[in-house]
Design a protein around this motif. Structure first.
Motif, PDB file in Angstrom:
ATOM      1  N   GLY A 194      -8.914  50.671  41.214  1.00 43.00           N
ATOM      2  CA  GLY A 194      -7.492  50.330  41.118  1.00 43.00           C
ATOM      3  C   GLY A 194      -7.019  50.017  39.710  1.00 43.00           C
ATOM      4  N   HIS A 195      -7.917  49.466  38.877  1.00 41.06           N
ATOM      5  CA  HIS A 195      -7.462  49.060  37.547  1.00 41.06           C
ATOM      6  C   HIS A 195      -7.051  50.257  36.694  1.00 41.06           C
ATOM      7  CE1 HIS A 195     -11.816  49.534  37.638  1.00 41.06           C
ATOM      8  NE2 HIS A 195     -11.709  49.958  36.410  1.00 41.06           N
ATOM      9  N   TYR A 196      -7.712  51.456  36.874  1.00 38.93           N
ATOM     10  CA  TYR A 196      -7.286  52.655  36.139  1.00 38.93           C
ATOM     11  C   TYR A 196      -5.808  52.885  36.383  1.00 38.93           C
ATOM     12  CZ  TYR A 196     -12.133  54.320  35.669  1.00 38.93           C
ATOM     13  OH  TYR A 196     -13.457  54.466  35.373  1.00 38.93           O
ATOM     14  N   LEU A 197      -5.483  52.817  37.683  1.00 41.87           N
ATOM     15  CA  LEU A 197      -4.143  53.154  38.114  1.00 41.87           C
ATOM     16  C   LEU A 197      -3.124  52.206  37.484  1.00 41.87           C
ATOM     17  CD1 LEU A 197      -2.543  54.994  39.902  1.00 41.87           C
ATOM     18  CD2 LEU A 197      -3.000  53.485  41.813  1.00 41.87           C
ATOM     19  N   HIS A 198      -3.423  50.897  37.533  1.00 43.75           N
ATOM     20  CA  HIS A 198      -2.468  49.927  36.991  1.00 43.75           C
ATOM     21  C   HIS A 198      -2.219  50.176  35.507  1.00 43.75           C
ATOM     22  CE1 HIS A 198      -2.778  48.112  40.795  1.00 43.75           C
ATOM     23  NE2 HIS A 198      -3.969  47.567  40.614  1.00 43.75           N
ATOM     24  N   VAL A 199      -3.297  50.530  34.772  1.00 39.32           N
ATOM     25  CA  VAL A 199      -3.157  50.777  33.334  1.00 39.32           C
ATOM     26  C   VAL A 199      -2.238  51.976  33.098  1.00 39.32           C
ATOM     27  CG1 VAL A 199      -4.420  51.551  31.290  1.00 39.32           C
ATOM     28  CG2 VAL A 199      -5.359  49.723  32.723  1.00 39.32           C
ATOM     29  N   TYR A 200      -2.490  53.049  33.859  1.00 41.68           N
ATOM     30  CA  TYR A 200      -1.702  54.263  33.622  1.00 41.68           C
ATOM     31  C   TYR A 200      -0.259  54.110  34.081  1.00 41.68           C
ATOM     32  CZ  TYR A 200      -5.376  57.006  31.615  1.00 41.68           C
ATOM     33  OH  TYR A 200      -6.325  57.482  30.750  1.00 41.68           O
ATOM     34  N   ILE A 201      -0.048  53.374  35.176  1.00 39.70           N
ATOM     35  CA  ILE A 201       1.323  53.129  35.629  1.00 39.70           C
ATOM     36  C   ILE A 201       2.081  52.351  34.554  1.00 39.70           C
ATOM     37  CG2 ILE A 201       2.704  51.761  37.257  1.00 39.70           C
ATOM     38  CD1 ILE A 201       1.880  54.223  38.653  1.00 39.70           C
ATOM     39  N   ALA A 202       1.403  51.351  33.943  1.00 37.88           N
ATOM     40  CA  ALA A 202       2.047  50.556  32.896  1.00 37.88           C
ATOM     41  C   ALA A 202       2.437  51.452  31.723  1.00 37.88           C
ATOM     42  CB  ALA A 202       1.107  49.444  32.444  1.00 37.88           C
ATOM     43  N   ARG A 203       1.521  52.387  31.363  1.00 43.13           N
ATOM     44  CA  ARG A 203       1.821  53.297  30.240  1.00 43.13           C
ATOM     45  C   ARG A 203       2.994  54.210  30.562  1.00 43.13           C
ATOM     46  NH1 ARG A 203      -3.826  55.818  28.437  1.00 43.13           N
ATOM     47  NH2 ARG A 203      -4.996  53.885  28.111  1.00 43.13           N
ATOM     48  N   LEU A 204       2.988  54.738  31.805  1.00 47.53           N
ATOM     49  CA  LEU A 204       4.073  55.638  32.202  1.00 47.53           C
ATOM     50  C   LEU A 204       5.417  54.922  32.144  1.00 47.53           C
ATOM     51  CD1 LEU A 204       3.251  57.824  35.348  1.00 47.53           C
ATOM     52  CD2 LEU A 204       3.936  58.577  33.075  1.00 47.53           C
ATOM     53  N   ARG A 205       5.424  53.689  32.672  1.00 52.97           N
ATOM     54  CA  ARG A 205       6.673  52.927  32.668  1.00 52.97           C
ATOM     55  C   ARG A 205       7.145  52.700  31.232  1.00 52.97           C
ATOM     56  NH1 ARG A 205       5.061  48.428  37.195  1.00 52.97           N
ATOM     57  NH2 ARG A 205       5.884  49.519  39.026  1.00 52.97           N
ATOM     58  N   LYS A 206       6.186  52.404  30.347  1.00 57.70           N
ATOM     59  CA  LYS A 206       6.546  52.131  28.962  1.00 57.70           C
ATOM     60  C   LYS A 206       7.191  53.366  28.341  1.00 57.70           C
ATOM     61  CE  LYS A 206       4.262  49.523  25.319  1.00 57.70           C
ATOM     62  NZ  LYS A 206       2.936  49.079  24.871  1.00 57.70           N
ATOM     63  N   LYS A 207       6.657  54.558  28.692  1.00 58.84           N
ATOM     64  CA  LYS A 207       7.166  55.780  28.078  1.00 58.84           C
ATOM     65  C   LYS A 207       8.470  56.256  28.722  1.00 58.84           C
ATOM     66  CE  LYS A 207       2.784  57.464  26.334  1.00 58.84           C
ATOM     67  NZ  LYS A 207       1.774  58.534  26.332  1.00 58.84           N
ATOM     68  N   LEU A 208       8.637  55.963  30.029  1.00 60.73           N
ATOM     69  CA  LEU A 208       9.784  56.535  30.736  1.00 60.73           C
ATOM     70  C   LEU A 208      10.928  55.545  30.940  1.00 60.73           C
ATOM     71  CD1 LEU A 208       7.972  58.471  33.629  1.00 60.73           C
ATOM     72  CD2 LEU A 208       8.782  59.401  31.461  1.00 60.73           C
ATOM     73  N   GLU A 209      10.562  54.310  31.292  1.00 60.23           N
ATOM     74  CA  GLU A 209      11.586  53.367  31.735  1.00 60.23           C
ATOM     75  C   GLU A 209      12.284  52.716  30.543  1.00 60.23           C
ATOM     76  OE1 GLU A 209      12.309  52.794  34.903  1.00 60.23           O
ATOM     77  OE2 GLU A 209      10.535  53.257  36.118  1.00 60.23           O
ATOM     78  N   ASP A 210      13.585  52.392  30.701  1.00 60.10           N
ATOM     79  CA  ASP A 210      14.297  51.643  29.662  1.00 60.10           C
ATOM     80  C   ASP A 210      13.726  50.234  29.581  1.00 60.10           C
ATOM     81  OD1 ASP A 210      15.862  53.833  29.301  1.00 60.10           O
ATOM     82  OD2 ASP A 210      17.436  53.159  30.687  1.00 60.10           O
ATOM     83  N   ASP A 211      13.505  49.640  30.757  1.00 62.51           N
ATOM     84  CA  ASP A 211      12.941  48.296  30.804  1.00 62.51           C
ATOM     85  C   ASP A 211      11.715  48.323  31.717  1.00 62.51           C
ATOM     86  OD1 ASP A 211      12.257  45.683  31.048  1.00 62.51           O
ATOM     87  OD2 ASP A 211      14.140  45.036  31.999  1.00 62.51           O
ATOM     88  N   PRO A 212      10.527  48.430  31.119  1.00 62.73           N
ATOM     89  CA  PRO A 212       9.314  48.561  31.960  1.00 62.73           C
ATOM     90  C   PRO A 212       9.103  47.371  32.900  1.00 62.73           C
ATOM     91  CG  PRO A 212       8.818  49.017  29.647  1.00 62.73           C
ATOM     92  CD  PRO A 212      10.211  48.458  29.681  1.00 62.73           C
ATOM     93  N   GLN A 213       9.703  46.236  32.575  1.00 61.79           N
ATOM     94  CA  GLN A 213       9.550  45.067  33.452  1.00 61.79           C
ATOM     95  C   GLN A 213      10.405  45.213  34.715  1.00 61.79           C
ATOM     96  OE1 GLN A 213       7.287  42.760  32.634  1.00 61.79           O
ATOM     97  NE2 GLN A 213       6.924  44.059  30.836  1.00 61.79           N
ATOM     98  N   ALA A 214      11.536  45.933  34.600  1.00 61.26           N
ATOM     99  CA  ALA A 214      12.409  46.155  35.759  1.00 61.26           C
ATOM    100  C   ALA A 214      12.576  47.658  35.941  1.00 61.26           C
ATOM    101  CB  ALA A 214      13.768  45.486  35.523  1.00 61.26           C
ATOM    102  N   PRO A 215      11.517  48.308  36.433  1.00 61.95           N
ATOM    103  CA  PRO A 215      11.524  49.785  36.441  1.00 61.95           C
ATOM    104  C   PRO A 215      12.614  50.363  37.346  1.00 61.95           C
ATOM    105  CG  PRO A 215       9.638  48.916  37.656  1.00 61.95           C
ATOM    106  CD  PRO A 215      10.289  47.748  37.009  1.00 61.95           C
ATOM    107  N   ARG A 216      13.170  51.502  36.890  1.00 61.32           N
ATOM    108  CA  ARG A 216      14.190  52.208  37.674  1.00 61.32           C
ATOM    109  C   ARG A 216      13.527  53.193  38.644  1.00 61.32           C
ATOM    110  NH1 ARG A 216      18.317  55.730  34.484  1.00 61.32           N
ATOM    111  NH2 ARG A 216      16.642  55.683  32.943  1.00 61.32           N
ATOM    112  N   TRP A 217      12.463  53.851  38.152  1.00 60.75           N
ATOM    113  CA  TRP A 217      11.878  54.942  38.935  1.00 60.75           C
ATOM    114  C   TRP A 217      10.557  54.583  39.613  1.00 60.75           C
ATOM    115  CZ3 TRP A 217      13.513  57.087  33.875  1.00 60.75           C
ATOM    116  CH2 TRP A 217      14.790  57.666  33.956  1.00 60.75           C
TER     117      TRP A 217
END
Lengths: 233, 504
Positions: A194-217
């Motif tokens: 599971g930890h792989y997934l959490h790391v990559y989700i965090a990276r994706l949010r950082k690259k895509l989302e305006d506010d990674p803490q309050a993701p839109r997508w």
């Protein structure tokens, strides 16, 4: 969806909830079929070929999970679990067996209707093909060219990040459990990492989302998995 | 000595005299035989006797203890040396063999005791071990006295029991003043102590009583007591070792039993945890289902995108009302159950006639029972019974509603009462599907609902029978379910008529 009106099969052993949902869904333009146990539900499913199934897990003759497995053996009809069971493992096992969404009782009818609409949209537009271009708000993913943009800004993703995003956007609105995503992106041997997934989700949010803490997508379903939200909140 | 004399005679009479060297060999054989047969001491005596006899019979001058030829001094002394060494070697061999046999016996007994004490039932294994030791050492009695265990004494007699109990309550307080020094060692494992109990009336028994401390898990756990038979020799080292090792084995068995008990206890806790989780699941399901209907109906009424017809609005309202009632009943039942389980139930008891109670209940349930045939067999001359009227009304209502729920419409439900040996007996019998033997206890557990003949689970939280049982038991009565004459279920209640039997 045949002849314009979508058909919903509601499976629940509580006559009160069956009556209320039947009246409400009919009022909102759906054809509604009901069943009170797994046996009747399967018969009704085969007879009526519903476009979406609302399913309670605690049924008198068998577990609702049995019904999910049986329906998945027949067709990819969206299944929305509507259950009083609120533990993560219940949600995960239902979703892992192929349910599309999970709603805990008691629920708001507005939310239920919204989730039925999302499920039906997926039926109308099944899994996005590899040549397609996926758009959600200002996010644009060209699956043919592996090109990802947010507005005019091009986003550079590593191959793993891209695979993860692709897994999410090809099932918009649907909860994908941790193990589903891990299996799909990293392979069958990784379903518990599971930890792989959490790391990559965090990276994706950082690259895509305006506010990674309050993701839109990319939304978290705590304890269960992630869901890609294709339309506005 | 005898062997030496025999050899002398043999040589003199049978062989008619012999060579000096042959005679010495024969004497050596005699010494060797005594060493093997009788051990070290007799062998030395035999060596000296052989030396003297040899000198007397074969060394010139004959029949005198003097030696003529000085050279023969050397021979004689050499003979004595060889006789002494040979006899000691033989005696060593003999004692080693005896030791090996002892050790083998010890090992066999210990293995037996280890096997006996490994049995799951500690009490039974102690009895077996005590009997084995008693038989093996051939002693008057063996006792194993452990804290928190019944004393094990083999063979049992009240004298020995008293003696052992007195000794095991040692070290210090049960001893006579003169033995205080040896008492201090009583607590140590494997040390021999002669415990003297003033409780032992038999003065001689005190000197025959031995005690070995038993330790379990590093702490003193009791003692192993042995009473030798009157007139037998004190224990040898081998027996000491055997008893110390047995005490150690018993200590291990006590430790194992404790660990097993702890494991069982944690298993019980785990199960009760599981049960609580199941109860929580059932409660949350029972509470959430009506809430879901209420919320869906209320939400529907609030929606502006649909114009509901009057009939539809009525349906939503009705669903809300019904489900609120259901929730209210459930909450009431849950409160009842927790109140009773917490011991907060106070019965308002008075003497009431049971036929009036039955009439009341059936009158109130007239609508609910309209689809069934109700037969009442309650004589009006039954003695009054001390009950909390409202609580007993609740019990009977629950049972009758249950019968209505499970038995098909049109069938007979019978309510009967009579006096029997246990007091007043009330029976509610239906012609429904009945209750399988394996479910007849579990139906009284909270949140149990049975499947009806058509496999549908009947509505209700499954608390009614759990509450009924608790209420009846609070009255000092009993409730159970059996098979009725029509193969349906028969719920039977007995209530004590004797005021003495009624718990306050």
């Amino acid at each position: 969806m045949s002849e314009g009106r979508a058909r919903v099969l509601v499976v629940d052993d509580e006559p009160a909830i069956l009556r209320t949902l039947r009246t409400n869904l009919r009022g909102h333009g759906f054809d509604v079929e009901t069943a009170g146990n797994v046996r009747d539900a399967l018969a009704e499913y085969d007879r009526a070929r519903p476009d979406v199934v609302l399913l309670d897990l605690g049924l008198p003759d068998d577990d609702g999970l049995v019904l999910i497995r049986n329906i998945r053996g027949r067709a990819p009809t969206p299944i929305l679990v509507v259950s009083a069971r609120d533990e993560d493992r219940d949600k995960v096992s239902a979703l892992d067996l192929g349910a599309d969404d999970y709603l805990t009782k008691p629920f708001s009818v507005d939310e239920l209707l919204a989730r039925i609409r999302v499920a039906l949209r997926h039926v109308a537009r099944p899994e996005t093909g590899t040549d397609a271009v996926f758009e959600a708000g200002d996010l644009r993913v060209d699956l043919g060219r592996r090109d990802v943009r947010v507005g005019a800004r091009g986003v550079r993703l590593t191959p793993t990040e891209y695979d993860l995003l692709k897994a999410l956007i090809t099932h918009p609105g649907r909860v994908l459990t941790f193990s589903m995503l891990l299996r799909q992106v990293w392979g069958p041997g990784y379903s518990s990492e599971g930890h792989y997934l959490h790391v990559y989700i965090a990276r994706l949010r950082k690259k895509l989302e305006d506010d990674p803490q309050a993701p839109r997508w990319i939304l978290s379903e705590p304890g269960v998995g992630y869901r890609f939200r294709a339309e506005g909140p | 000595m005898g062997a030496v004399a025999l050899v002398t005679l043999f040589i003199g009479s049978v062989l008619g005299g012999a060579h000096f060297a042959n005679a010495s060999m024969l004497y050596l054989v005699a010494v060797l035989i005594s060493a093997i047969a009788f051990g070290r001491g007799p062998a030395i005596v035999a060596s000296v006797a052989a030396f003297v006899a040899f000198d007397w019979s074969f060394v010139e001058p004959l029949h005198q203890f003097t030696v003529a030829d000085p050279e023969q001094y050397v021979s004689l002394l050499l003979f004595l040396l060889v006789a002494a060494v040979t006899s000691q070697l033989a005696a060593d061999q003999r004692s080693r063999t005896a030791q090996a046999l002892d050790r083998e016996r010890e090992a066999i007994i210990l293995a037996d005791i280890a096997g006996l004490t490994a049995a799951p039932d500690l009490g039974a294994s102690l009895v077996a071990a005590a009997a084995r030791i008693q038989q093996e050492l051939d002693v008057a009695a063996v006792g194993i006295l452990l804290r928190g265990q019944l004393p094990v004494i083999a063979p049992f007699s009240s004298d020995v029991d008293r003696l052992f109990r007195g000794a095991s309550s040692a070290p210090a307080n049960a001893l006579s003043p003169g033995t205080a020094a040896s008492a201090t060692a009583a607590g140590r494992p494997g040390r021999w102590v002669r415990v003297v109990s003033p409780l032992a009336r038999d003065e001689r028994a005190r000197t025959r009583l031995h005690s070995v401390a038993i330790d379990a898990g590093g702490a003193p756990a009791g003692s192993l007591l042995v009473l030798r038979r009157a007139g037998t020799a004190p224990f040898r080292a081998a027996e000491d070792r055997l008893l110390a090792a047995t005490a150690a084995q018993i200590g291990l068995a006590v430790d194992r039993a404790r660990l097993r008990d702890e494991a069982t206890e944690s298993e019980v806790l785990r199960r009760s945890d599981e049960l609580k989780t199941a109860l929580l699941g059932a409660v949350s399901h029972e509470l959430r289902s009506p809430l879901a209907s209420i919320m869906a109906s209320a939400g529907s009424l609030r929606q502006k995108d649909v114009t509901w017809s009057d009939a539809e609005r009525e349906e939503f309202h009705e669903a809300i009302e019904q489900e609120v009632k259901r929730l209210d009943r459930l909450v009431g039942e849950l409160l009842d159950l927790s109140r009773i389980d917490a011991g907060h139930l106070v019965l308002q008891r008075q003497y009431h006639s049971i036929d009036a109670l039955v009439d009341d209940v059936l009158g109130r349930l007239r609508n609910a029972t309209s689809a069934h045939e109700i037969r009442v067999d309650v004589p009006d001359d039954l003695p009054p019974v001390s009950v909390d009227y409202l609580r007993m009304d609740q019990v009977l209502s629950n049972l009758i509603e249950n019968a209505v729920r499970y038995a098909p419409a049109g069938t007979l439900i019978e309510v009967a009462a009579r006096v029997d040996a246990d007091g007043l007996r009330i029976e509610i019998t239906d012609e429904g599907p009945g209750i399988a033997a394996e479910d007849r206890e579990t139906v009284f557990e909270p949140f149990r609902r049975l499947r009806r003949g058509d496999r549908a689970i009947v509505k209700g939280a499954g608390l009614g029978l759990a509450i009924a049982r608790r209420l009846v038991e609070a009255h000092g009565g009993r409730i159970w379910v059996e098979v009725g004459p029509g193969r349906g279920a028969r719920f039977a209640i007995t209530l004590p008529l004797d005021a003495e039997a009624v718990p306050r």
